[in-house]
Design a protein around this motif. Sequence first.
Motif, mmCIF file in Angstrom:
data_model
loop_
_atom_site.group_PDB
_atom_site.id
_atom_site.type_symbol
_atom_site.label_atom_id
_atom_site.label_comp_id
_atom_site.label_asym_id
_atom_site.label_seq_id
_atom_site.Cartn_x
_atom_site.Cartn_y
_atom_site.Cartn_z
ATOM 1 N N LEU A 36 0.765 -1.203 0.021
ATOM 2 C CA LEU A 36 0.018 0.010 -0.010
ATOM 3 C C LEU A 36 0.795 1.228 0.098
ATOM 4 O O LEU A 36 1.649 1.561 0.785
ATOM 5 N N PRO A 37 0.719 1.987 -1.063
ATOM 6 C CA PRO A 37 1.500 3.461 -0.923
ATOM 7 C C PRO A 37 1.105 4.257 0.096
ATOM 8 O O PRO A 37 -0.023 4.520 0.203
ATOM 9 N N LEU A 39 1.937 3.630 3.105
ATOM 10 C CA LEU A 39 2.350 2.789 4.560
ATOM 11 C C LEU A 39 3.886 2.425 4.366
ATOM 12 O O LEU A 39 4.196 2.047 3.264
ATOM 13 N N MET A 43 6.709 2.709 9.769
ATOM 14 C CA MET A 43 5.473 2.818 10.639
ATOM 15 C C MET A 43 4.834 1.459 11.176
ATOM 16 O O MET A 43 4.303 1.408 12.238
ATOM 17 N N ALA A 44 4.844 0.414 10.510
ATOM 18 C CA ALA A 44 4.221 -0.712 11.010
ATOM 19 C C ALA A 44 5.092 -1.374 12.148
ATOM 20 O O ALA A 44 4.778 -2.011 13.112
ATOM 21 N N ILE A 395 -10.190 5.967 -5.827
ATOM 22 C CA ILE A 395 -9.696 5.139 -4.509
ATOM 23 C C ILE A 395 -8.206 5.249 -4.549
ATOM 24 O O ILE A 395 -7.736 5.460 -3.231
ATOM 25 N N LEU A 397 -6.501 7.847 -5.618
ATOM 26 C CA LEU A 397 -6.436 9.279 -5.048
ATOM 27 C C LEU A 397 -6.604 9.571 -3.753
ATOM 28 O O LEU A 397 -5.884 10.167 -2.872
ATOM 29 N N SER A 398 -7.746 8.575 -3.019
ATOM 30 C CA SER A 398 -7.998 9.002 -1.571
ATOM 31 C C SER A 398 -6.944 8.096 -0.878
ATOM 32 O O SER A 398 -6.575 8.660 0.220
ATOM 33 N N LEU A 399 -6.577 7.143 -1.275
ATOM 34 C CA LEU A 399 -5.381 6.490 -0.522
ATOM 35 C C LEU A 399 -3.998 7.205 -0.469
ATOM 36 O O LEU A 399 -3.452 7.323 0.296
ATOM 37 N N VAL A 401 -4.032 10.428 -0.722
ATOM 38 C CA VAL A 401 -4.380 11.686 0.495
ATOM 39 C C VAL A 401 -3.834 11.295 1.765
ATOM 40 O O VAL A 401 -3.314 11.908 2.397
ATOM 41 N N ILE A 402 -4.861 9.915 2.024
ATOM 42 C CA ILE A 402 -4.680 9.508 3.585
ATOM 43 C C ILE A 402 -3.282 9.011 3.783
ATOM 44 O O ILE A 402 -2.567 9.270 4.800
ATOM 45 N N GLY A 403 -2.584 8.441 2.634
ATOM 46 C CA GLY A 403 -0.953 8.076 2.937
ATOM 47 C C GLY A 403 -0.144 9.203 3.064
ATOM 48 O O GLY A 403 0.545 9.131 4.124
ATOM 49 N N LEU B 91 -8.944 17.062 -6.329
ATOM 50 C CA LEU B 91 -8.248 17.144 -4.986
ATOM 51 C C LEU B 91 -8.292 18.388 -4.162
ATOM 52 O O LEU B 91 -8.306 18.079 -2.856
ATOM 53 N N TYR B 94 -11.564 18.021 -2.517
ATOM 54 C CA TYR B 94 -11.340 17.258 -1.381
ATOM 55 C C TYR B 94 -10.612 17.679 -0.162
ATOM 56 O O TYR B 94 -11.138 17.690 1.072
ATOM 57 N N TYR B 103 -13.080 13.420 8.106
ATOM 58 C CA TYR B 103 -12.696 12.862 7.096
ATOM 59 C C TYR B 103 -13.688 11.683 6.329
ATOM 60 O O TYR B 103 -13.663 11.510 5.246
ATOM 61 N N PHE B 110 -16.091 12.650 -1.714
ATOM 62 C CA PHE B 110 -15.141 12.849 -2.702
ATOM 63 C C PHE B 110 -15.282 11.284 -3.818
ATOM 64 O O PHE B 110 -15.217 11.652 -5.181
ATOM 65 N N LEU B 111 -15.278 10.399 -3.120
ATOM 66 C CA LEU B 111 -15.260 8.984 -3.962
ATOM 67 C C LEU B 111 -16.456 8.971 -4.742
ATOM 68 O O LEU B 111 -16.708 8.769 -5.828
ATOM 69 N N LEU B 137 -10.196 1.981 4.224
ATOM 70 C CA LEU B 137 -9.080 3.050 4.357
ATOM 71 C C LEU B 137 -9.056 3.530 6.097
ATOM 72 O O LEU B 137 -8.171 3.691 6.705
ATOM 73 N N PHE B 141 -6.044 2.930 8.331
ATOM 74 C CA PHE B 141 -5.013 4.128 8.884
ATOM 75 C C PHE B 141 -5.549 4.384 10.499
ATOM 76 O O PHE B 141 -4.807 4.905 11.102
ATOM 77 N N LEU B 145 -3.370 1.461 12.279
ATOM 78 C CA LEU B 145 -2.370 2.213 12.468
ATOM 79 C C LEU B 145 -2.439 3.602 13.441
ATOM 80 O O LEU B 145 -1.441 4.073 13.832
#
Lengths: 498, 157
Positions: A36-37, A39, A43-44, A395, A397-399, A401-403, B91, B94, B103, B110-111, B137, B141, B145
């Motif tokens: 997963l980009p 992560l 971190m893990a 999906i 893009l949202s990954l 952003v959160i990444g 973006l 977003y 969030y 957004f999705l 997600l 996260f 995490l």
Amino acid sequence: MGLLDNILQGLTSMASVSMLAAILFGVVGGVVVGALPGLTSTMAIALLIPVTFSMEPQVGLAMLGGLYVASTYSGSLTAILLNIPGTPASIATLLDGHPMALKGQATKAIALATFASASGGIFSVFALLLIAPPLAEFSLNFGPLEYFLLAIFGVLVIISLSADSLIKGFIAGGFGLLFSTIGFHSLTGFLRFTNDIPDLYDGIPLVVSLIGLFSIPEVINMVKGGNTKSTQSQAEKKNPFSFFPEILKQKFNLLRSSVIGIIVGIIPGIGSSIGGFVAYDVAKKSSKTPEKFGKGSAEGLIAVESSNNAVTGGSLIPLLTLGIPGNPATALFLGGIMIHGMRPGAQLFTDNANVTYGFIMSLFISNLIFIPVGFILAKYCTLITKIPNAVMAPIILSLAVIGSYSIRASLVDVVIMLLLGLFGYVLQGFKVPRAPLILGLVLGGMAESQLARSLSLVQNNEFDFVVEMVTRPTSLVILLICIYTLYRGITQHVRNKN
Amino acid sequence: MIKDFVFGLFTIIFSSVVLVVAFGYPHESSYFPRAIAFFIGAMGVILFSRVTLAMCRKEGGFFSFLEEKQKLYSLVASKDNFYFIFIFCSLVVYLVLLYTFNYLVATFVFLMATIHFLGFKKIIKNSIISLFALSLLYFIFFYLLSIASMDSLFFNF
């Protein structure tokens, strides 16, 4: 106790259910995290260290080790399928991994990457087991001057990445080096190019730049393809194990790249991404078909993957023998070791031999276990290619952003990612390679800080600096390698152009 | 050729700006960025000169680039750049939503919106996919995490 006795004792400790379960958990977690980009293994590992506190030392370390090796490998899955590196270690995988997938050879690419990674990892475990102390002593010869020259050597690898235009490659590398100067100067503490934005004081995070430079342009390419099932890569229906004989044909490439990865891993601060690029460069220069590199060459992919996983074992050598962590992940390992009341050094191999050799043997098992785990995950990853682009793109893009946000819990990092995505798209439009930019960003900080340290050691006397460079044996060897790399790279480019 | 012309020019301007800023810093803190900016500038000049000379040697001379100018206009106004502008703007929106709402709300909107505008018009399937992706997600996260939640103007959680 002799080495053989210690190895047998380490193997015996594998025969417990808790040990095998810990390794499996670490490997599965590592494969998911690395793919997963956004992560990272760092971190893990940071999150799992408190969990290992309640475990026996070798069980806890085995789980962390499994996570470390598996996450270094699995970044190649998204690099091959989506042209987005899952981890910094898999940046070089983009060069030939994704082109192979575009040619309909995704399964072959994943299979070769998996076997090469496992081989590189296993070679490095042997190095860790058999020659750790003298290799660690070798790493102590590296002072600021040697590190500076190594950074220059890494930058010169740009030549081999600039397939079409050497000048554009150098410009991209220059941009990366410039971006690395954003933030505090490592010696003087002076702030540069931050425009008083606090989030830029520590520079641009590498993972954020990776996500921006590669994810955004790839998503745009995906969207350009229209509302169809992704044609980014097609996986041929074949048993991945059928590609194993191809790995055996590349024995010398595998061994050479693994040695390069081990050496890069031993030298603290270099990083697994550099190991992949250096091995790629060497493989290309030694190949009978260098023109195939960058267009889906199995040779290039095998070189990168075996090297970047060999870095994992190599980076543990200075950690276990000298207590010097080579990268952020091994720095956390140091914490994991000390939590259990152990200290790195000679006593780790004597007083705590059962734990140490148990941990080393667990790395061996981890490098074998991630083969089937990787193939199973890859099977699901190849299903990604069947998802329509209109669904996949948002999906990702949202990954992204959160990444980007997750690195420092800062929305400013998301803005940086966006701006770098814009920059990456512009570079792509002008046919400027992005890999040299990342290389420059990775190496720039080290090059500048080590240059500053080297100069301060000779009281900023440039003549003395040059004299030091040519009189120290290690730095002279690296300097000659740099000159040879530059000469060979330029003549090869000129020859290819003619 | 016009692309290399523009990129060479961009590189020269960029390195000049960096040099101007870097010369405002103390020498011991800025010799590295100055050196890199000089290097990039030199590479930009080489690229720019090479392309300009090649254009001059072309039939029609240097002003034959006016034909290339048409290509540049069509490149700038191409459909590809429309997709880029769409992605970039979505973006930005977003980000604004993340800052304004929490969030969960921002990502779901957004999705749904982006998937719909990109051509996947099945609303119910879209909502299910968006909800599933958001849940995954969020779980990875924020739960696994333990990433710190985003501060927003409204609906903090």
